[in-house]
Design an enzyme around this catalytic site. Structure first.
Site, short mmCIF file in Angstrom:
data_model
loop_
_atom_site.label_atom_id
_atom_site.label_comp_id
_atom_site.label_asym_id
_atom_site.label_seq_id
_atom_site.Cartn_x
_atom_site.Cartn_y
_atom_site.Cartn_z
N HIS A 137 19.72 26.48 46.63
CA HIS A 137 20.16 25.95 47.93
C HIS A 137 20.86 27.07 48.72
CE1 HIS A 137 20.72 22.63 50.64
NE2 HIS A 137 22.02 22.51 50.48
N ASP A 168 22.92 17.89 46.36
CA ASP A 168 23.05 19.22 46.98
C ASP A 168 24.50 19.70 47.02
OD1 ASP A 168 20.37 18.90 47.48
OD2 ASP A 168 20.52 19.22 49.65
N HIS A 228 25.24 14.31 47.92
CA HIS A 228 25.95 15.60 47.79
C HIS A 228 27.05 15.53 46.73
CE1 HIS A 228 23.96 15.96 51.67
NE2 HIS A 228 24.09 17.26 51.54
ZN LIG Z 1 23.48 21.50 51.61
#
Ligand SMILES: [Zn+2]
Length: 274
Positions: free
Chosen positions: A133, A83, A227
């Site tokens: 996102h 992400d 991430h």
């Molecule tokens: Zn995020």
């Protein structure tokens, strides 16, 4: 499969729900809650409110619609997801690792970051699955549907402009869905996705901690969350060196334990077929 954050959410949700319930009682009666019967009623309200808030907020919510977070399967397969990218230099470093390991992953990109790094976004999309996102990575849990729609649409536009693909998956920032988020994503043709295991890597723990958190929590059909960026920040404010260092080790251990790797749509297909 364990979900390390679930108990934290339950506690937070119970507190938030209780607060809402108490505020409601005060408003309804026009004075603060003091008598024993009223307190008992408030307790029931807190319990019901806590459950409701938990089911509203959890990425595994069954109450308001389907959020995919793992495949029901005995097969040793996982989907790696990343992400908050694209974010130079970490996204490129991940692409190199994944290419070397012949693994396709799923990247949930932030529109704002895509605009900053359009070529990197396109490089990701040319080899991997890309999901939306949002555009600015906000908390959407309590947002109005119009705000949610704008964030999702601007994210779609940025990703489509840079990569030529239109995502069909959406992951809410900060992990907390509301029913309006799920319904707006559905209206825009996107399926909502959560995860089964993550490593709190946004706090930048040492790479061996990231590695052990993922490997302890993962199981067949699992979805890992790591991430490659940080909100809408760029390097050097965003630092994902620990995550990148952990990923090679995570992949090596999973392969040694007989795991294969699927993209999220492939894992969802496996789930649907099972
Ligand atoms: Zn995020």
């Amino acid at each position: 499969m364990r979900h390390p954050r679930a108990h934290v959410w339950k506690a937070a949700a119970a507190t938030a729900g209780g607060g809402v319930a108490l505020a409601g009682l005060r408003t309804a009666t026009g004075r603060s809650v003091r008598s024993v019967p009223t307190l008992a009623a408030a307790g029931a309200g807190i319990a019901a409110g806590g459950l409701m808030a938990y089911e509203w907020l959890t990425p595994r919510s069954w109450l308001y619609g389907p959020v995919f977070w793992h495949a029901k399967t005995g097969e040793r397969v996982v989907a790696l997801t990343f992400d908050d990218g694209p974010c130079h230099p970490y996204t490129g470093q991940l692409l190199e690792i994944l290419d070397r390991e012949a693994i396709r992953a799923t990247f949930f990109q932030v529109g704002n970051n895509v605009i900053r790094e359009p070529n990197l976004a396109a490089e990701v999309a040319s080899q991997h699955e890309v999901g939306n996102h949002t555009f600015t990575h906000p908390h959407l849990t309590w947002s109005r549907p119009g705000t949610v729609r704008e964030e999702l649409l601007r994210g779609q536009e940025a990703i489509h402009e840079a990569t030529g693909t239109l995502p069909q998956l959406f992951r809410v920032p900060h992990g907390w869905y509301g029913p309006q988020v799920i319904s707006v994503a559905g209206e825009l043709g996107m399926k909502c996705v959560g995860w089964s295991v993550m490593a709190w890597d946004w706090d930048r723990p040492p790479s061996d901690v990231i590695q052990s958190r993922i490997l302890h929590g993962v199981g067949p059909g699992g979805v890992t969350l790591l991430h490659d960026g940080q909100d809408t920040d760029a390097f050097p404010k965003a630092d994902r060196s620990h995550t990148v260092a952990a990923v090679s080790e995570i992949i090596g251990s999973l392969k040694a334990n007989g795991y294969g790797f699927l993209t999220l749509p492939e894992l969802m297909d496996l789930h649907a077929a099972g």
